[in-house]
Design a protein around this motif. Structure first.
Motif, PDB file in Angstrom:
ATOM      1  N   GLN A 206       0.805  -1.353  -0.095  1.00 17.11           N
ATOM      2  CA  GLN A 206       0.081  -0.077   0.072  1.00 17.11           C
ATOM      3  C   GLN A 206       0.753   1.227   0.138  1.00 17.11           C
ATOM      4  O   GLN A 206       0.554   2.276  -0.718  1.00 17.11           O
ATOM      5  N   GLU A 207       2.243   0.994   0.579  1.00 20.75           N
ATOM      6  CA  GLU A 207       2.684   2.358   0.644  1.00 20.75           C
ATOM      7  C   GLU A 207       3.616   2.690  -0.602  1.00 20.75           C
ATOM      8  O   GLU A 207       3.452   3.994  -1.082  1.00 20.75           O
ATOM      9  N   ARG A 208       3.889   1.636  -1.541  1.00 22.32           N
ATOM     10  CA  ARG A 208       4.455   1.928  -2.686  1.00 22.32           C
ATOM     11  C   ARG A 208       3.117   2.287  -3.812  1.00 22.32           C
ATOM     12  O   ARG A 208       3.354   3.218  -4.536  1.00 22.32           O
ATOM     13  N   ALA A 209       1.972   1.753  -3.482  1.00 25.14           N
ATOM     14  CA  ALA A 209       0.938   2.016  -4.463  1.00 25.14           C
ATOM     15  C   ALA A 209       0.374   3.510  -4.121  1.00 25.14           C
ATOM     16  O   ALA A 209      -0.205   4.106  -4.992  1.00 25.14           O
ATOM     17  N   GLY A 210       0.361   4.034  -2.974  1.00 28.33           N
ATOM     18  CA  GLY A 210      -0.088   5.214  -2.377  1.00 28.33           C
ATOM     19  C   GLY A 210      -1.595   5.091  -2.263  1.00 28.33           C
ATOM     20  O   GLY A 210      -2.301   6.071  -2.554  1.00 28.33           O
ATOM     21  N   VAL A 211      -2.142   3.955  -2.213  1.00 26.13           N
ATOM     22  CA  VAL A 211      -3.712   3.800  -1.952  1.00 26.13           C
ATOM     23  C   VAL A 211      -3.925   3.052  -0.762  1.00 26.13           C
ATOM     24  O   VAL A 211      -2.957   2.098  -0.241  1.00 26.13           O
ATOM     25  N   PRO A 212      -4.752   2.894   0.060  1.00 23.95           N
ATOM     26  CA  PRO A 212      -5.242   2.016   1.099  1.00 23.95           C
ATOM     27  C   PRO A 212      -5.364   0.490   0.755  1.00 23.95           C
ATOM     28  O   PRO A 212      -5.533   0.219  -0.469  1.00 23.95           O
ATOM     29  N   VAL A 213      -5.544  -0.458   1.715  1.00 24.03           N
ATOM     30  CA  VAL A 213      -5.677  -1.919   1.179  1.00 24.03           C
ATOM     31  C   VAL A 213      -6.700  -2.131   0.712  1.00 24.03           C
ATOM     32  O   VAL A 213      -6.837  -2.963  -0.203  1.00 24.03           O
ATOM     33  N   THR A 214      -7.773  -1.504   1.054  1.00 24.38           N
ATOM     34  CA  THR A 214      -9.285  -1.855   0.559  1.00 24.38           C
ATOM     35  C   THR A 214      -9.338  -1.542  -1.060  1.00 24.38           C
ATOM     36  O   THR A 214     -10.002  -2.433  -1.692  1.00 24.38           O
ATOM     37  N   THR A 215      -8.567  -0.463  -1.298  1.00 25.02           N
ATOM     38  CA  THR A 215      -8.706  -0.015  -2.873  1.00 25.02           C
ATOM     39  C   THR A 215      -7.744  -1.377  -3.579  1.00 25.02           C
ATOM     40  O   THR A 215      -8.133  -1.604  -4.871  1.00 25.02           O
ATOM     41  N   LEU A 216      -6.594  -1.708  -3.100  1.00 21.32           N
ATOM     42  CA  LEU A 216      -5.924  -2.759  -3.728  1.00 21.32           C
ATOM     43  C   LEU A 216      -6.629  -4.053  -3.839  1.00 21.32           C
ATOM     44  O   LEU A 216      -6.901  -4.647  -4.786  1.00 21.32           O
ATOM     45  N   ALA A 217      -7.415  -4.526  -2.787  1.00 23.01           N
ATOM     46  CA  ALA A 217      -8.194  -5.568  -2.681  1.00 23.01           C
ATOM     47  C   ALA A 217      -9.334  -5.746  -3.614  1.00 23.01           C
ATOM     48  O   ALA A 217      -9.657  -6.625  -4.235  1.00 23.01           O
ATOM     49  N   GLU A 218      -9.689  -4.391  -3.937  1.00 27.58           N
ATOM     50  CA  GLU A 218     -10.906  -4.078  -5.198  1.00 27.58           C
ATOM     51  C   GLU A 218     -10.625  -4.243  -6.340  1.00 27.58           C
ATOM     52  O   GLU A 218     -11.232  -4.582  -7.222  1.00 27.58           O
ATOM     53  N   ASN A 219      -9.345  -3.887  -6.719  1.00 25.90           N
ATOM     54  CA  ASN A 219      -8.819  -3.487  -8.086  1.00 25.90           C
ATOM     55  C   ASN A 219      -7.424  -4.269  -8.454  1.00 25.90           C
ATOM     56  O   ASN A 219      -7.348  -4.114  -9.466  1.00 25.90           O
ATOM     57  N   VAL A 220      -7.268  -5.223  -7.477  1.00 28.86           N
ATOM     58  CA  VAL A 220      -6.089  -5.957  -7.910  1.00 28.86           C
ATOM     59  C   VAL A 220      -6.525  -7.551  -8.060  1.00 28.86           C
ATOM     60  O   VAL A 220      -7.208  -8.200  -7.319  1.00 28.86           O
ATOM     61  N   ARG A 221      -5.864  -7.924  -9.302  1.00 27.23           N
ATOM     62  CA  ARG A 221      -6.365  -9.504  -9.722  1.00 27.23           C
ATOM     63  C   ARG A 221      -5.065 -10.200 -10.118  1.00 27.23           C
ATOM     64  O   ARG A 221      -4.124  -9.731 -10.504  1.00 27.23           O
ATOM     65  N   THR A 222      -4.977 -11.515 -10.062  1.00 31.91           N
ATOM     66  CA  THR A 222      -3.702 -12.401 -10.236  1.00 31.91           C
ATOM     67  C   THR A 222      -4.183 -13.433 -11.265  1.00 31.91           C
ATOM     68  O   THR A 222      -5.538 -13.941 -11.094  1.00 31.91           O
ATOM     69  N   ALA A 223      -3.425 -13.943 -11.951  1.00 31.03           N
ATOM     70  CA  ALA A 223      -3.600 -14.989 -13.112  1.00 31.03           C
ATOM     71  C   ALA A 223      -2.382 -15.513 -13.200  1.00 31.03           C
ATOM     72  O   ALA A 223      -1.215 -15.276 -13.321  1.00 31.03           O
ATOM     73  N   THR A 224      -2.624 -16.967 -13.319  1.00 31.31           N
ATOM     74  CA  THR A 224      -1.439 -17.900 -13.276  1.00 31.31           C
ATOM     75  C   THR A 224      -1.731 -18.861 -14.507  1.00 31.31           C
ATOM     76  O   THR A 224      -2.684 -19.096 -14.947  1.00 31.31           O
ATOM     77  N   SER A 225      -0.543 -19.536 -14.959  1.00 29.58           N
ATOM     78  CA  SER A 225      -0.540 -20.472 -16.197  1.00 29.58           C
ATOM     79  C   SER A 225      -0.468 -21.894 -15.609  1.00 29.58           C
ATOM     80  O   SER A 225       0.773 -21.967 -14.931  1.00 29.58           O
ATOM     81  N   PRO A 226      -1.057 -22.833 -16.280  1.00 33.87           N
ATOM     82  CA  PRO A 226      -0.667 -24.227 -15.875  1.00 33.87           C
ATOM     83  C   PRO A 226       0.628 -24.762 -16.575  1.00 33.87           C
ATOM     84  O   PRO A 226       1.275 -25.794 -16.105  1.00 33.87           O
ATOM     85  N   ASP A 227       1.217 -23.970 -17.436  1.00 31.28           N
ATOM     86  CA  ASP A 227       2.050 -24.436 -18.483  1.00 31.28           C
ATOM     87  C   ASP A 227       3.694 -23.727 -18.200  1.00 31.28           C
ATOM     88  O   ASP A 227       4.535 -24.141 -18.527  1.00 31.28           O
ATOM     89  N   ALA A 228       3.416 -22.441 -17.530  1.00 33.67           N
ATOM     90  CA  ALA A 228       4.764 -21.485 -17.233  1.00 33.67           C
ATOM     91  C   ALA A 228       4.500 -21.328 -15.881  1.00 33.67           C
ATOM     92  O   ALA A 228       3.555 -20.832 -15.166  1.00 33.67           O
ATOM     93  N   PRO A 229       5.731 -20.981 -15.043  1.00 28.16           N
ATOM     94  CA  PRO A 229       5.788 -20.684 -13.639  1.00 28.16           C
ATOM     95  C   PRO A 229       5.994 -19.153 -13.750  1.00 28.16           C
ATOM     96  O   PRO A 229       6.640 -18.270 -12.958  1.00 28.16           O
ATOM     97  N   MET A 230       4.810 -18.598 -13.971  1.00 28.82           N
ATOM     98  CA  MET A 230       4.664 -17.104 -13.955  1.00 28.82           C
ATOM     99  C   MET A 230       3.188 -16.744 -13.439  1.00 28.82           C
ATOM    100  O   MET A 230       2.149 -17.369 -13.554  1.00 28.82           O
ATOM    101  N   VAL A 231       3.418 -15.454 -12.596  1.00 25.90           N
ATOM    102  CA  VAL A 231       2.487 -14.965 -12.165  1.00 25.90           C
ATOM    103  C   VAL A 231       1.939 -13.401 -12.636  1.00 25.90           C
ATOM    104  O   VAL A 231       3.045 -12.626 -12.723  1.00 25.90           O
ATOM    105  N   ALA A 232       0.605 -13.058 -13.149  1.00 23.03           N
ATOM    106  CA  ALA A 232       0.257 -11.996 -13.401  1.00 23.03           C
ATOM    107  C   ALA A 232      -0.569 -11.171 -12.612  1.00 23.03           C
ATOM    108  O   ALA A 232      -1.327 -11.825 -12.128  1.00 23.03           O
TER     109      ALA A 232
END
Length: 218
Positions: free
Chosen positions: A88-114
């Motif tokens: 939250q400090e780096r982003a400059g927004v509260p935790v609630t804003t990050l929880a509402e607007n941040v999503r992650t995705a992964t691939s079953p074939d590559a060890p990568m996180v988006a």
């Protein structure tokens, strides 16, 4: 010669009135849906999406399948309160804003996180995505001695040039399609029109000349 009133068809319409054709429901639905969809696209504020990528790398005494498994786990951990609180400090927004607007995705074939973040401001979307990716990398680095997997930055999020939300043209087409579909359904389920049967005509009475001729033959 006046028309017999009993021969008139009894309907609920006024003389000279006409009912609308059936396809007018579909046309009205298309027009109304297009106007609503276009208005929604014009009035809604644009939304921007930025994505940052991190990759899981196997360390010593580990292999690619282990890194792939930990990438899936880190993808689920990225939106947890501990990671968001560190970001939250780096982003400059509260935790609630990050929880509402941040999503992650992964691939079953590559060890990568988006890590994707959405915001009404392009710069803020990129800042949130990069902040959460950096916090996740730090969390993984603290436990790499036991996991034997290192999480490294792969691609930083950049400020998006165009909004990710649908444009007014797209919302107009979607609204017109939905309106036409609703109009077609209304056309299918509407009750059928029933017309009242014509009033039965009275039996004709014999004329005077015909009655006299019959009487003379008796």
């Amino acid at each position: 010669m006046t028309e017999n009133p009993t021969r008139r068809r009894r309907t609920g319409r006024l003389p000279g009135s006409r009912s609308l054709p059936p396809w007018s429901l579909v046309t009205a639905g298309v027009v109304a849906g297009g106007l609503i969809g276009g208005g929604y696209g014009l009035l809604k504020a644009p939304v921007y999406t930025a994505t940052s990528y991190v990759i899981a790398v196997p360390a010593e005494h580990s292999d690619t399948s282990t890194a792939l498994g930990f990438a899936q786990a880190y993808g689920r951990v990225a939106t947890q309160p501990a990671v968001l609180a560190a970001a939250q400090e780096r982003a400059g927004v509260p935790v609630t804003t990050l929880a509402e607007n941040v999503r992650t995705a992964t691939s079953p074939d590559a060890p990568m996180v988006a890590v994707s973040a959405t915001s009404g401001r392009p710069a803020q979307a990129a800042a949130m995505a990069n902040a959460v990716a950096a916090a996740l990398t730090e969390q993984a680095d603290a436990s790499k001695e036991s996991t034997h997997v290192e999480l490294l930055p792969f691609s930083r999020a950049v400020r998006p040039a165009e909004p990710s939300s649908a444009s007014a043209g797209v919302t107009t087409l979607v609204g017109a399609g939905a309106g036409g579909l609703l109009g077609g359904l209304a056309l299918l389920v509407r009750p059928g029109r029933r017309e009242e049967p014509e009033t039965a005509l009275p039996a004709p009475l014999p004329g005077p000349a015909y009655a006299a001729d019959v009487h003379s033959r008796l």
